[in-house]
Design a protein around this motif. Sequence first.
Motif, PDB file in Angstrom:
ATOM      1  N   MET A   1      10.279   7.082 -14.299  1.00  0.00           N
ATOM      2  CA  MET A   1      10.038   8.196 -15.209  1.00  0.00           C
ATOM      3  C   MET A   1       9.132   7.785 -16.362  1.00  0.00           C
ATOM      4  SD  MET A   1      11.530  10.911 -14.074  1.00  0.00           S
ATOM      5  CE  MET A   1      11.613  11.944 -15.537  1.00  0.00           C
ATOM      6  N   ASP A   2       9.240   6.521 -16.773  1.00  0.00           N
ATOM      7  CA  ASP A   2       8.435   6.033 -17.886  1.00  0.00           C
ATOM      8  C   ASP A   2       7.000   5.776 -17.418  1.00  0.00           C
ATOM      9  OD1 ASP A   2       8.323   4.837 -20.707  1.00  0.00           O
ATOM     10  OD2 ASP A   2       7.558   3.204 -19.459  1.00  0.00           O
ATOM     11  N   GLN A   3       6.049   6.448 -18.046  1.00  0.00           N
ATOM     12  CA  GLN A   3       4.653   6.339 -17.628  1.00  0.00           C
ATOM     13  C   GLN A   3       4.135   4.907 -17.725  1.00  0.00           C
ATOM     14  OE1 GLN A   3       1.006   7.537 -20.040  1.00  0.00           O
ATOM     15  NE2 GLN A   3       1.252   9.346 -18.731  1.00  0.00           N
ATOM     16  N   ALA A   4       4.479   4.214 -18.808  1.00  0.00           N
ATOM     17  CA  ALA A   4       3.993   2.847 -19.000  1.00  0.00           C
ATOM     18  C   ALA A   4       4.528   1.924 -17.901  1.00  0.00           C
ATOM     19  CB  ALA A   4       4.400   2.334 -20.378  1.00  0.00           C
ATOM     20  N   GLU A   5       5.806   2.090 -17.561  1.00  0.00           N
ATOM     21  CA  GLU A   5       6.404   1.268 -16.498  1.00  0.00           C
ATOM     22  C   GLU A   5       5.737   1.553 -15.154  1.00  0.00           C
ATOM     23  OE1 GLU A   5      10.722   0.662 -14.234  1.00  0.00           O
ATOM     24  OE2 GLU A   5      10.591   1.890 -16.050  1.00  0.00           O
ATOM     25  N   ARG A   6       5.521   2.829 -14.871  1.00  0.00           N
ATOM     26  CA  ARG A   6       4.870   3.212 -13.607  1.00  0.00           C
ATOM     27  C   ARG A   6       3.462   2.641 -13.516  1.00  0.00           C
ATOM     28  NH1 ARG A   6       3.133   8.986 -14.018  1.00  0.00           N
ATOM     29  NH2 ARG A   6       1.383   7.915 -15.014  1.00  0.00           N
TER      30      ARG A   6
ATOM     31  N   ALA B   1       1.419  14.199  -9.637  1.00  0.00           N
ATOM     32  CA  ALA B   1       2.446  15.187  -9.981  1.00  0.00           C
ATOM     33  C   ALA B   1       2.525  15.366 -11.496  1.00  0.00           C
ATOM     34  CB  ALA B   1       3.796  14.749  -9.421  1.00  0.00           C
ATOM     35  N   GLU B   2       2.459  14.265 -12.227  1.00  0.00           N
ATOM     36  CA  GLU B   2       2.510  14.346 -13.688  1.00  0.00           C
ATOM     37  C   GLU B   2       1.333  15.155 -14.220  1.00  0.00           C
ATOM     38  OE1 GLU B   2       3.505  11.106 -17.039  1.00  0.00           O
ATOM     39  OE2 GLU B   2       1.542  10.800 -16.090  1.00  0.00           O
ATOM     40  N   ARG B   3       0.156  14.943 -13.660  1.00  0.00           N
ATOM     41  CA  ARG B   3      -1.026  15.701 -14.084  1.00  0.00           C
ATOM     42  C   ARG B   3      -0.842  17.198 -13.858  1.00  0.00           C
ATOM     43  NH1 ARG B   3      -6.711  13.486 -13.980  1.00  0.00           N
ATOM     44  NH2 ARG B   3      -6.535  11.290 -14.553  1.00  0.00           N
ATOM     45  N   GLU B   4      -0.096  17.546 -12.815  1.00  0.00           N
ATOM     46  CA  GLU B   4       0.083  18.958 -12.474  1.00  0.00           C
ATOM     47  C   GLU B   4       1.362  19.550 -13.068  1.00  0.00           C
ATOM     48  OE1 GLU B   4      -2.413  19.609  -8.451  1.00  0.00           O
ATOM     49  OE2 GLU B   4      -0.364  18.876  -8.116  1.00  0.00           O
ATOM     50  N   GLY B   5       2.049  18.755 -13.897  1.00  0.00           N
ATOM     51  CA  GLY B   5       3.262  19.252 -14.531  1.00  0.00           C
ATOM     52  C   GLY B   5       4.428  19.386 -13.583  1.00  0.00           C
ATOM     53  N   LEU B   6       4.459  18.537 -12.540  1.00  0.00           N
ATOM     54  CA  LEU B   6       5.514  18.589 -11.532  1.00  0.00           C
ATOM     55  C   LEU B   6       6.398  17.353 -11.635  1.00  0.00           C
ATOM     56  CD1 LEU B   6       3.262  19.647  -8.510  1.00  0.00           C
ATOM     57  CD2 LEU B   6       4.821  21.141  -9.789  1.00  0.00           C
ATOM     58  N   PRO B   7       7.635  17.421 -11.123  1.00  0.00           N
ATOM     59  CA  PRO B   7       8.482  16.224 -11.090  1.00  0.00           C
ATOM     60  C   PRO B   7       7.811  15.122 -10.277  1.00  0.00           C
ATOM     61  CG  PRO B   7       9.764  18.198 -10.607  1.00  0.00           C
ATOM     62  CD  PRO B   7       8.324  18.612 -10.593  1.00  0.00           C
ATOM     63  N   GLN B   8       7.935  13.878 -10.745  1.00  0.00           N
ATOM     64  CA  GLN B   8       7.237  12.777 -10.087  1.00  0.00           C
ATOM     65  C   GLN B   8       7.937  12.294  -8.822  1.00  0.00           C
ATOM     66  OE1 GLN B   8       5.302   9.721 -12.565  1.00  0.00           O
ATOM     67  NE2 GLN B   8       6.348  10.674 -14.301  1.00  0.00           N
TER      68      GLN B   8
ATOM     69  N   TRP C   1       0.821  -1.208   0.000  1.00  0.00           N
ATOM     70  CA  TRP C   1       0.000   0.000   0.000  1.00  0.00           C
ATOM     71  C   TRP C   1       0.857   1.260   0.000  1.00  0.00           C
ATOM     72  CZ3 TRP C   1      -4.872   0.772  -1.197  1.00  0.00           C
ATOM     73  CH2 TRP C   1      -5.749  -0.320  -1.175  1.00  0.00           C
ATOM     74  N   LEU C   2       1.947   1.235   0.740  1.00  0.00           N
ATOM     75  CA  LEU C   2       2.836   2.398   0.742  1.00  0.00           C
ATOM     76  C   LEU C   2       3.406   2.649  -0.655  1.00  0.00           C
ATOM     77  CD1 LEU C   2       4.702   1.788   4.122  1.00  0.00           C
ATOM     78  CD2 LEU C   2       3.180   3.707   3.606  1.00  0.00           C
ATOM     79  N   ARG C   3       3.759   1.564  -1.349  1.00  0.00           N
ATOM     80  CA  ARG C   3       4.295   1.714  -2.706  1.00  0.00           C
ATOM     81  C   ARG C   3       3.219   2.224  -3.665  1.00  0.00           C
ATOM     82  NH1 ARG C   3       8.254   3.419  -5.691  1.00  0.00           N
ATOM     83  NH2 ARG C   3       8.451   2.355  -7.703  1.00  0.00           N
ATOM     84  N   LEU C   4       2.009   1.704  -3.542  1.00  0.00           N
ATOM     85  CA  LEU C   4       0.918   2.172  -4.396  1.00  0.00           C
ATOM     86  C   LEU C   4       0.691   3.670  -4.205  1.00  0.00           C
ATOM     87  CD1 LEU C   4      -2.451   0.476  -5.151  1.00  0.00           C
ATOM     88  CD2 LEU C   4      -2.466   2.805  -4.261  1.00  0.00           C
ATOM     89  N   LEU C   5       0.725   4.123  -2.969  1.00  0.00           N
ATOM     90  CA  LEU C   5       0.508   5.543  -2.687  1.00  0.00           C
ATOM     91  C   LEU C   5       1.641   6.401  -3.244  1.00  0.00           C
ATOM     92  CD1 LEU C   5      -0.852   5.095   0.926  1.00  0.00           C
ATOM     93  CD2 LEU C   5      -2.138   6.034  -1.010  1.00  0.00           C
ATOM     94  N   THR C   6       2.871   5.899  -3.167  1.00  0.00           N
ATOM     95  CA  THR C   6       4.001   6.630  -3.748  1.00  0.00           C
ATOM     96  C   THR C   6       3.824   6.789  -5.254  1.00  0.00           C
ATOM     97  OG1 THR C   6       5.535   5.854  -2.040  1.00  0.00           O
ATOM     98  CG2 THR C   6       6.505   6.602  -4.113  1.00  0.00           C
ATOM     99  N   LEU C   7       3.440   5.708  -5.910  1.00  0.00           N
ATOM    100  CA  LEU C   7       3.242   5.764  -7.359  1.00  0.00           C
ATOM    101  C   LEU C   7       2.089   6.696  -7.728  1.00  0.00           C
ATOM    102  CD1 LEU C   7       3.711   1.977  -8.205  1.00  0.00           C
ATOM    103  CD2 LEU C   7       5.321   3.835  -8.694  1.00  0.00           C
ATOM    104  N   MET C   8       1.020   6.687  -6.930  1.00  0.00           N
ATOM    105  CA  MET C   8      -0.108   7.570  -7.210  1.00  0.00           C
ATOM    106  C   MET C   8       0.264   9.036  -6.997  1.00  0.00           C
ATOM    107  SD  MET C   8      -2.689   6.268  -8.566  1.00  0.00           S
ATOM    108  CE  MET C   8      -3.782   7.677  -8.334  1.00  0.00           C
TER     109      MET C   8
END
Length: 337
Positions: A197-202, A184-191, A172-179
């Motif tokens: 960095m790769d969206q598909a991998e994430r 951040a990506e939606r807001e144009g911020l560093p993830q 759950w902690l990892r899921l929250l980190t990824l979310m």
Amino acid sequence: MLGRTVPYDSDMAGAVAAFNVAHNWRAAHAYPLMRERIRLTTISKGLTAGRIKRMDSIRKKLRRSPISLDRMQDLAGIRAILPTMEDVNRVRRRYSEDLRTSDYVAEPKPGGYRSIHLIKPFDEAGAGAMYRGQKVEIQLRTHLQHVWATAVEAIGNMRGEDLKAGEGNRGWLRLLTLMSGVIAEREGLPQGADVPMDQAERNAELRDLCHSLSAIAALTSFRSVVRETESRSGSGFYLVQMNAETGEVTVSAQSSFRMGESSYNSMVDSGERQQSILVAVDSMAALRAAYPNYFLDVATFIELLADATNINMGLTAPIPTSAIDRLSLDFLKAWKR
């Protein structure tokens, strides 16, 4: 006394005295909180809320760090929830650059928390002069950052884990980190360094976690039964009691801070799953928006998660019809393991 801690094996009289000092010190931050929230509302023109730090949270912080009670800078906390980072930065510029600032947007906390925190010493003269120097923490965050932060708390409440402090189930902690990276990506911020960095991998990692944790089915099972004793508070203070074991939330409007604090002091929190908090908001609607975690409301977070993973929510487990339905409680016990 403010700088001391009382050992658990000390005499009861000493423990009671220490708790009385702590409660009184908390209460001494109420006036600065109310005044600074009025100013923040005027500046931000958005949703604002405030709270005096819960005693359970104070105890945890004292145990985790060498800081003493009189040096805590977030006993009084107010927040503004704003549409965009442009709005956050606009409000930030209205405060002095000399204020102590923690920019968790530029440098997110481990785990993905993002917000800008300012520590403002109360500086009013006149009637408030006796409170000069008391610290008020001001949080500025976007709506999406707020969705993430309150989802962390709601999930932690349901699981009985302090996920906010990085404690609990690693999946759950990892899921929250990824979310946090998704938002951040939606807001144009560093993830963040911990997010691919790769969206598909994430998103592939997110999808795997969703399946292994039955995450969306678990989140959609969250339900709360809200009981209101009064619909509106003349003072702007509401006392909230949340029991994640049963999904029951009791909200009572308070005629004054003093009345609310007296009621709060008579309650006992029981870990992450039973909590009480006294908050300053303008209405019940504002309370729900500012503290959705106390209503186990993670609906927007679920939508963001489903969108990132392309999981069809219609294929998830049926949503229980009642927060205290036995099947729901059994399901929650199962997914906590």
